[in-house]
Enzyme design. Structure first.
Site, mmCIF file in Angstrom:
data_model
loop_
_atom_site.group_PDB
_atom_site.id
_atom_site.type_symbol
_atom_site.label_atom_id
_atom_site.label_comp_id
_atom_site.label_asym_id
_atom_site.label_seq_id
_atom_site.Cartn_x
_atom_site.Cartn_y
_atom_site.Cartn_z
ATOM 1 C CB SER A 81 -0.958 -0.050 1.200
ATOM 2 O OG SER A 81 -2.015 0.834 1.009
ATOM 3 C CG ASP A 126 -5.941 -3.215 -4.279
ATOM 4 O OD1 ASP A 126 -6.782 -2.452 -3.766
ATOM 5 O OD2 ASP A 126 -4.705 -3.068 -4.161
ATOM 6 C CG HIS A 181 -4.965 -3.016 -0.494
ATOM 7 N ND1 HIS A 181 -4.460 -2.311 -1.555
ATOM 8 C CD2 HIS A 181 -4.592 -2.328 0.617
ATOM 9 C CE1 HIS A 181 -3.814 -1.243 -1.111
ATOM 10 N NE2 HIS A 181 -3.875 -1.237 0.204
#
Ligand SMILES: *[C@@H]1O[C@H](CO)[C@@H](O)[C@H](O)[C@H]1NC(C)=O
Ligand SMILES: *[C@@H]1O[C@H](CO)[C@@H](O)[C@H](O)[C@H]1NC(C)=O
Ligand SMILES: *[C@@H]1O[C@H](CO)[C@@H](O)[C@H](O)[C@H]1NC(C)=O
Ligand SMILES: *[C@@H]1O[C@H](CO)[C@@H](O)[C@H](O)[C@H]1NC(C)=O
Ligand SMILES: *[C@@H]1O[C@H](CO)[C@@H](O)[C@H](O)[C@H]1NC(C)=O
Length: 504
Positions: A184, A439, A464
């Site tokens: 991320s 994602d 994700h």
């Protein structure tokens, strides 16, 4: 090993039931679930198998300049780190650096995850650094408007450079090969650390990294729509259509002022008085689906399969009525009595300088969106199935209401971030970009090979950061294949790294 079983931490998180925007709640819940799974994994895979040789990771803190770019200014803060020496092949084995981001880190950063499995295989020293201004790595002045000036990705990268020096001195390292990992926002940091400090880190694995900053992130909900329609994860065109119809009905109610009905049907804690509460309500409702898609099977209060099985069940009534069922199921699963849709509460929370030592740092992260990344997840695209109230203006208003930052300022900051790092075409080398096509964040990532030394992997059917989790028997074949590719790149990098006797 007491601190490896952070029940106290979990209890604190579980009591945060009346926090503001719903997505934060989803995120907190996923983080908790990951910790619980990591804890179980560490206990079963490690503690019970070889208890005699078990040693808890080293936790410590390092004094860092508050401002790396003005050394006349002498303020410092304590930055937290963890080190796991257990797998290290001393003294020449590589160093694997796990980069922290917008939430508190825990010892599991060096105990559990795909990078830990790789460290076992390659005899690596595992080190992890918490991001400045998150978790316990907070400067003495806390989160005031003036001290947040020292929160930026540039400062965070400089922290990593000085942590590198600290570890090098602590272990008398020579030419040990460093590889960094992150997912991320920290995935972006991993890529950027390699890009800006190639003499410190030999290679990087950047998972689900939204390296292109974007003010108006309409692409997020474009992917959400595609994922709700994707049979690979239990979605269908009918599901996405039903979600769109349900939200259209909600928008009609809002437009016609049938507020009492909405408040009752969707269990709003308070009346939806102000237009800003309507926006908050529409966001909270959309967040349930956004969370289900972003985390999919990791989020126990709703995967795409679960939400779609409700949204396509005719026996439950109209799409609007099915949405009511979704909301009730969600509140029950999250142990919430009602949904807090008060915009005033959101403002109070984001303005509050109270510290939360666990979970996501909401105020700090909102500051980083206003000063670096944007990433506002709007519903302006024709394919977006949610409320049309989700426009850019209210998200930008928060920047000025919380931090006094004007929209023009935010837009300029986002442009600068892309100029500074190279957006989704960074000219780095030995960076592997890994994304999952379910994602929503993959829309801002590097999806195609940039060069032989900047390869990309796009995993069919994962959400994700799925590749960062420990290997599990239930992993999809596409995920198993992707991890093998990651292993193979890491192996190649380590074989090609310059070798020298590390005793210097
Ligand atoms: C911040 O902490 C104070 C004192 O503990 C408390 O009264 C206040 O409600 C808190 N504010 C928020 C937004 O949590
Ligand atoms: C920070 O700035 C905002 C906007 O100018 C202001 O409303 C708020 O009171 C300030 N907060 C603190 C803690 O000074
Ligand atoms: C940011 O970049 C966009 C696209 O290039 C441009 O239209 C806009 O004027 C820029 N804004 C600022 C404030 O620099
Ligand atoms: C990307 O590069 C790898 C080798 O580094 C290669 O195996 C793969 O086929 C390439 N992918 C595409 C889509 O060109
Ligand atoms: C993902 O895999 C499914 C089969 O499991 C296939 O039908 C689909 O075309 C694949 N999607 C992409 C984007 O490759």
């Amino acid at each position: 090993m007491g601190r490896l079983i952070p029940w106290a931490v979990l209890l604190v998180l579980l009591s945060l039931t009346e926090a503001g925007r719903n997505f934060w709640l989803v995120q907190q819940r996923v983080l908790q679930q990951r910790e619980v799974l990591a804890m179980k994994e560490v206990v079963s895979r490690r503690l019970l198998l070889r208890p005699a040789s078990w040693r808890a990771p080293i936790e410590g803190s390092l004094s860092q300049p508050l401002d790396h770019f003005n050394r006349e200014e002498g303020h410092t803060f304590q930055q937290r780190f963890w080190i796991n020496e257990e797998h290290w092949n001393r003294p020449a084995g590589p160093v694997f650096l796990y980069i922290g981001g917008e939430n508190a880190l825990s010892p599991y950063a060096v105990l559990s995850g795909h990078h830990v499995e790789l460290a076992e295989e390659h005899g690596a020293l595992l080190v992890a650094l918490e991001h400045r201004f998150y978790g316990a790595s907070i400067n003495p002045d806390g989160l005031t408007n003036t001290s947040l000036r020292f929160l930026s990705s540039q400062q965070a990268l400089a922290d990593l450079a000085s942590f590198h020096l600290f570890v090098t001195q602590k272990y008398s390292l020579g030419q040990n090969t460093w590889i960094c990992f992150g997912g991320s926002y920290p995935g972006s940091l991993a890529a950027w650390f390699r890009l800006k400090f190639p003499h410190l880190v030999f290679a990087a694995v950047a998972s689900s990294a939204p390296v292109r900053a974007q003010l108006d992130f309409t692409g997020y909900n474009r992917v959400v729509a595609a994922s709700l329609s994707d049979p690979v994860v239990g979605g269908s065109a009918q599901c996405c259509q039903a979600v769109a119809e349900a939200f259209a009905a909600v928008d009609e109610h809002l437009a016609a002022g049938r507020l009492a009905e909405l408040e009752k049907d969707f269990r709003s804690c308070r009346p939806l008085t102000e237009p800003s509460d309507h926006w908050e309500f529409a966001s909270n409702l959309a967040d349930i689906f956004m969370g289900a898609v972003q985390y999919n099977e990791e989020f126990l209060c709703g995967s795409v399969t679960k939400q779609c099985s409700v949204m396509t069940r005719d026996s439950l009534g109209s799409p609007y009525q099915r949405l009511v069922v979704i909301m009730n199921g969600y509140l029950e699963c999250m142990a919430l009595a009602c949904m807090d849709n008060s915009h005033q509460h959101t403002l109070e929370e984001l303005r509050s300088t109270n510290l939360t030592l666990t979970g996501v740092g909401e105020r700090q992260w909102y500051f980083q969106t206003c000063t670096e990344f944007g990433y506002y997840q709007t519903c302006e695209d024709a394919t977006c199935p949610f409320s049309r109230l989700l426009t850019l203006a209210p998200a930008l208003d928060l920047c000025s209401q919380i931090f006094g930052l004007a929209p023009q300022h935010v837009e300029g900051a986002v442009n600068f971030t892309n100029q500074y790092y190279g957006a989704d075409h960074p000219k780095a080398s030995r960076v592997l970009f890994v994304n999952g096509n379910i994602d929503p964040w993959h829309a801002l990532g590097v999806l195609r090979n940039q060069s032989r030394s900047e390869p990309a992997i796009l995993i069919n059917g994962t959400a994700h950061c799925a590749d960062m989790n420990p290997t599990r028997p239930s992993d999809r074949p596409t995920l198993v294949w992707a991890r093998q590719r990651i292993n193979s790149y890491v192996g190649q990098w380590l074989r090609s790294a310059p070798k020298e006797p590390s005793a210097s």
